[in-house]
Design an enzyme around this catalytic site. Structure first.
Site, short mmCIF file in Angstrom:
data_model
loop_
_atom_site.label_atom_id
_atom_site.label_comp_id
_atom_site.label_asym_id
_atom_site.label_seq_id
_atom_site.Cartn_x
_atom_site.Cartn_y
_atom_site.Cartn_z
N ASP A 103 -8.47 5.17 -3.23
CA ASP A 103 -7.59 4.11 -2.74
C ASP A 103 -7.12 3.29 -3.93
OD1 ASP A 103 -6.44 1.76 -1.67
OD2 ASP A 103 -7.54 2.06 0.19
N HIS B 75 -2.09 2.14 6.93
CA HIS B 75 -2.54 2.15 5.54
C HIS B 75 -2.25 3.53 4.98
CE1 HIS B 75 -4.39 0.64 2.01
NE2 HIS B 75 -5.45 1.41 2.06
N CYS C 263 0.81 -1.22 0.00
CA CYS C 263 0.00 0.00 0.00
C CYS C 263 0.85 1.27 0.00
CB CYS C 263 -0.98 0.00 1.17
SG CYS C 263 -0.23 0.01 2.81
#
EC number: 3.5.1.52
Length: 721
Positions: free
Chosen positions: A295, A278, A251
């Site tokens: 995202d 995250h 990520c």
């Protein structure tokens, strides 16, 4: 016209509203929205004198001047006061919890020692790399810009917007950039062996090489191959220049690289750091006038509740970092602020805000007054938005999935998994969607004059397919060409089997018109140049439909021994397809599996009902409420998952707004043997005219293995009028 002055009570405030009754209820709702910020679709307006709900049928001229605005989610007007009291009690409990959490912060603040700022400051330096022209140029070269621009325009056209503003185009392009990046970048659990490509096993951390340190890889993971003695290194690069090249990571790498791409194409962007491990991106949308959650790991946009509601994350700090400053955006991503506040123990709230303001002032020190004023105004607007968001009702109809990126066991270990079935964003409360599909009907209709010409000339089936394949190849060439300058050539020769028969050229007129194409004979007379007629988006949205239809037509013709006038009927010829209506479904998957995908004429798209395996419905309303007699319909299976195919269903029609329904057709135990298989059904109910048509799907092929129903396409055919 009657001029009225209403007093609208909302929560603890009262608002004066000057209003002309001839403007209608919709205008009144927007006036109230401008004062209360309660969206029109969420308003319930009650006349306080008699406790009556104000509706479109209400006489606004004689209505009580004292109105009350209550929540649209309340079960009835009568219990609105009780609901408000309950909300007040809940708010009191939340405020008390916030006070307790802030009190607790005072005891732990001494442990700060600059830890919070120490975690943020390195990212301030990192985001400045996104402004580097060299890095932006490297990123720009890897993006198929024309292709994404075309997809953006098509996505807007499918909503009926063929002339979007620049802000709308920019936002649509941003979403296509996200989808492209999701497919282009690779998630790494354990890297494959550098030598043989087989699975590897982690061996811990290694010392970074000089070449790895040059791109910010201070951490290097070491893996051993399970099949050979090779050791594979996985440097955790922090320089997006290197990530543009490697296109892989987790990520951190995904968000780092994607934020560079966003800045490369001019979007105001910021890296979002979640202290519970995250990272993602936000971009400012000028069309929506707010920051948008993006995202790249999940391919999800504008769903800030994904983490708390879908992943079940216990958030604490969510910090936005950009070249223009640092901001705490935690309130965008939670509806449980009092719980989140109890976990914010690194520093006090006042110290946190002071630290963020200091970092922001550092970044804005050299800005001119005008630029600084614009940023400060946007900051204030955002803070107001965050406070509204915190106290707005959650949309219970939207189902958010658990985490999709990463190894299954890893996601389970982090308690971010969710469930196997809930793997995407879905909605059980769908809006009415307009079908932008007149081009599909026009394309289907355009094949009749072509086939009629073939029959009149006595063309054998084999030669017919050869000629159709020539047409198809021209369309393939056009589709593969840059969308702004699409052009292809069709060679003419009546005697040469490898060239297009000149006598059939006039029969192509309707097809070219349906595709917004024009033809021009070359000076030598032996070929025709086919190009766009200026309506670039109409051509872009129609070409995939024509190609899919031609593939089907060629496949269907191969089943015929001979072609004659009797052959030119349904289902080979698909005339009078119903189009341009609106559709409402019991549920849909967002954003790609929406209800209108069943009517867009494209094989690869599909309508997905996440909870439709044991029963669901889809209703089609005709354009302008025109009455039609249906004579046939077709359903096509989707691209995958045969267990989700419909098996039993009922088709009904209504001509009284849905009060009563007439059964037009009923099917049981239907099996789609192939993907993209089209099944045709003739309706035997005589002469029933309707403007509403409803499919009630009763079950799917295997209700024990899925909760979903999916369908590639629905086509309705009416009698000739």
């Amino acid at each position: 016209m009657v001029a009225r002055k209403f007093v609208v009570r909302h929560e603890d405030s009262s608002f004066d509203v000057d209003y002309n009754t001839e403007d209608g209820l919709e205008v009144l709702r927007f006036l109230i929205f401008s004062l209360t910020l309660v969206p029109p679709e969420e308003q319930k307006i009650v006349a306080e004198d008699d406790n009556r709900l104000v509706s479109d049928e209400s006489d606004l001229a004689s209505l009580s001047e004292r109105l009350r605005l209550v929540s649209v989610g309340e079960d009835s007007v009568e219990n609105s006061d009780a609901e408000m009291l309950k909300s007040d009690e809940e708010l009191a409990r939340m405020l008390q919890a916030e006070e307790d959490a802030i009190m607790f912060q005072q005891f732990v603040a001494a442990r700060d020692n600059g830890e919070f700022e120490g975690r943020i400051r390195p990212y301030v330096s990192q985001v400045l790399m996104y402004e580097d022209p060299v890095r932006q140029d490297a990123a720009r070269k890897t993006v198929p810009k024309d292709e994404l621009e075309e997809k953006a325009l098509v996505s807007l056209a499918k909503e009926g917007n063929f002339e979007p503003s620049k802000e709308e185009r920019d936002y649509a392009f941003l979403l296509q950039l996200l989808f492209w990046f999701k497919k282009s970048f690779r998630w790494v659990n354990e890297p494959p062996c550098d030598f043989c490509g087989n699975k590897t096993i982690g061996q811990g951390m290694g010392n970074p090489l000089t070449s790895e340190l040059a791109y910010g890889a201070n951490r290097v993971e070491i893996y051993r191959c399970t099949m050979c003695p090779t050791t594979t290194r996985f440097p955790r690069y922090n320089d997006p220049l290197k990530l543009v090249e490697t296109k892989k990571g987790r990520c951190g790498e995904w968000a780092n690289c994607f934020t560079l791409y966003c800045r490369t194409f001019g979007y105001d962007s910021r890296l979002i750091m979640d202290f519970t491990d995250h990272v993602w991106t936000e971009c400012y949308s000028h069309s929506l006038k707010r920051w948008i959650h993006l995202d790249p790991c999940e391919g999800v946009y504008d769903k800030p509740m994904l983490y708390e509601k879908g992943w079940n994350k216990k958030l604490n700090y969510v910090i936005a970092i950009s070249k223009d400053g640092v901001c705490d955006v935690t309130k965008r991503y939670t509806k449980k602020w009092h719980e989140v506040l109890s976990r914010r123990t690194l520093t006090t709230e006042s110290s946190l805000q002071d630290g963020l303001r200091t970092l922001t002032r550092e970044r804005r020190r050299s800005l001119m007054f005008e630029s600084l004023s614009k940023l400060e105004l946007r900051d204030r607007n955002e803070q107001e938005e965050l406070e509204r968001n915190l106290h707005s009702a959650d949309n219970a109809s939207v189902s958010l999935p658990g985490r999709q990126s990463g190894d299954r066991e890893w996601r389970i270990m982090r308690s971010e998994f969710g469930s196997d079935e809930n793997s995407s964003v879905s909605s059980s409360s769908c809006p009415v969607r307009k079908c932008v599909d007149d081009h599909v009907t026009n394309i289907y209709d355009s094949f009749l004059p072509i086939l009629t010409q073939f029959v009149e000339d006595g063309l054998p089936v084999a030669r017919t397919n050869e000629v159709l394949k020539m047409i198809k190849q021209v369309l393939v060439d056009l589709k593969n060409a840059p969308y702004k300058t699409r052009k292809a050539r069709l060679t003419l020769d009546s005697d040469n089997s490898s060239s297009f028969p000149e006598q059939f050229l006039p029969a192509l007129g309707d097809l070219l018109l349906a595709l917004s194409l024009k033809s021009e004979r070359d000076t030598n007379g032996k070929s025709v140049t086919i190009s766009v007629d200026g309506k670039l988006t109409k051509t872009a949205i129609a070409l995939p439909v024509a190609l899919d239809a031609l593939r089907e037509l060629v496949a269907d013709l191969s089943k015929y021994q001979n072609l004659n006038k009797d052959s030119l009927s349904f289902p080979l010829v698909k005339q009078n397809r119903v189009c341009s209506g609106s559709v409402l479904a019991s549920g849909e998957e967002l954003p790609s599996g929406i209800a209108t995908a069943a009517f867009d004429g494209i094989q690869e798209s599909k309508w997905e009902e996440p909870n439709g395996a044991k029963g669901c419905w889809i209703v089609y309303k005709t354009l302008y409420n025109q009455m039609h007699q249906l004579i046939a319909y077709e359903l096509m299976s989707a691209n995958d998952a045969p267990e989700r195919d419909p098996k039993d269903w009922i088709l009904e029609g209504s001509n009284d707004g849905g009060s009563t329904w007439c059964v037009l057709d009923k099917q049981t135990s239907q099996v789609f043997e192939e993907r993209f298989q089209r099944k045709s059904y003739k309706i035997t109910t005589p002469g029933f005219q309707a403007n509403l048509f409803r499919f009630r799907f009763l079950s799917v092929r295997d209700v024990n293995s899925t909760s979903r129903l999916q369908l590639g396409s629905i086509d309705l055919y009416r009698s000739h009028q």
